[in-house]
Design an enzyme around this catalytic site. Structure first.
Site, PDB file in Angstrom:
ATOM      1  N   ASP A  17       0.904  -1.185   0.063  1.00 38.71           N
ATOM      2  CA  ASP A  17       0.121   0.006  -0.097  1.00 38.71           C
ATOM      3  C   ASP A  17       0.909   1.143  -0.005  1.00 38.71           C
ATOM      4  O   ASP A  17       2.206   0.923   0.306  1.00 38.71           O
ATOM      5  CB  ASP A  17      -0.847   0.003   1.026  1.00 38.71           C
ATOM      6  CG  ASP A  17      -1.871   1.362   1.359  1.00 38.71           C
ATOM      7  OD1 ASP A  17      -2.444   1.522   0.313  1.00 38.71           O
ATOM      8  OD2 ASP A  17      -1.896   1.723   2.287  1.00 38.71           O
ATOM      9  N   ASP A  19       0.082   5.072   1.197  1.00 40.91           N
ATOM     10  CA  ASP A  19      -0.106   5.915   2.224  1.00 40.91           C
ATOM     11  C   ASP A  19      -0.217   5.174   3.408  1.00 40.91           C
ATOM     12  O   ASP A  19      -0.882   4.295   3.687  1.00 40.91           O
ATOM     13  CB  ASP A  19      -1.262   7.028   2.141  1.00 40.91           C
ATOM     14  CG  ASP A  19      -1.332   7.924   1.077  1.00 40.91           C
ATOM     15  OD1 ASP A  19      -0.878   8.833   0.879  1.00 40.91           O
ATOM     16  OD2 ASP A  19      -1.345   7.281  -0.285  1.00 40.91           O
TER      17      ASP A  19
END
Length: 225
Positions: A17, A19
């Protein structure tokens, strides 16, 4: 969890992922929405107020700044204002979490390709990752609008595996939100929950069903030994 879990024995690629997992974008996200408060004559709020919801994007930031949700009549206009503000500041204070650069370097030394699967739209993901040298070695970057679906749907992860030409079962996915783990499991990947990102007080990663939990980026290397 044990670092000898056999689920990681055949990992041929690592997907992350964005952020809250690779980068800390909370300062710029908070600045974008806090400007909206200041422009309206409201007092500024500290970064610590916004940080727990940084992973929720516009919904989270606007919710904390103005106490309204996506069902509010004013939300669409506020969201677009937030997007404009964020586009103007998104590379000012965003940085890779401590240990991420070293982690990526170690993956390259081991010959493990890596990539990104994020729900952040290409409107922001593409210029942001292009501005950070960290992502020069990424084999693929799948954005929230790359496929018709976003996480927790597995399709973005499956698309990443296709582009890297690696069996999903040989991919590891690392994320800091439950939807990351749900998507990774649905895609048939091994999954790792990262606890150093934007976890709110109500989140308990041990309940997400991930194959392992790490408290720092470099903790991932222990799983890959």
């Amino acid at each position: 969890m044990s670092t000898e879990n056999p689920i990681f024995g055949d990992v041929k690629a690592v997907l992350f992922d964005l952020d809250g997992t690779l980068i800390d974008s909370a300062p710029d996200l908070a600045a974008a929405v806090d400007k909206m408060r200041i422009d309206r004559g409201l007092p500024s709020m500290p970064l610590d107020h916004y940080r727990p919801m940084a992973g929720a994007g516009a919904r989270g930031m606007i919710g904390l700044a103005f106490a309204i949700g996506p069902d509010h009549l004013d939300f669409p206009a506020l969201r677009e204002e937030f997007f404009i503000n964020y586009a103007n500041c998104m590379t000012q204070s965003t940085y890779a979490f401590e240990g991420v650069v070293e982690l990526i370097s170690s993956l390259q030394v081991q010959g493990l390709p890596w990539g990104v699967v994020t729900n952040k739209s290409s409107r922001f993901s593409e210029p942001l990752t292009a501005a950070m040298p960290l992502f020069n070695s990424a084999k693929t970057i799948i954005c929230g609008d790359t496929t018709p679906y976003a996480k927790p749907h597995p399709e973005p992860l499956l698309e990443a595996a296709r582009r890297m030409r690696i069996d999903p079962a040989q991919c590891m996915y690392v994320g800091d939100d439950e939807r990351d783990i749900v998507a990774g499991l649905a895609a048939g990947m091994s999954t790792v929950a990262a606890t150093y990102g934007y976890l709110g007080k109500s989140n308990d990663p041990s309940l997400w069903g991930a194959h392992a939990v790490i408290n720092s980026p470099m903790g991932l290397l222990q799983l890959l030994k």
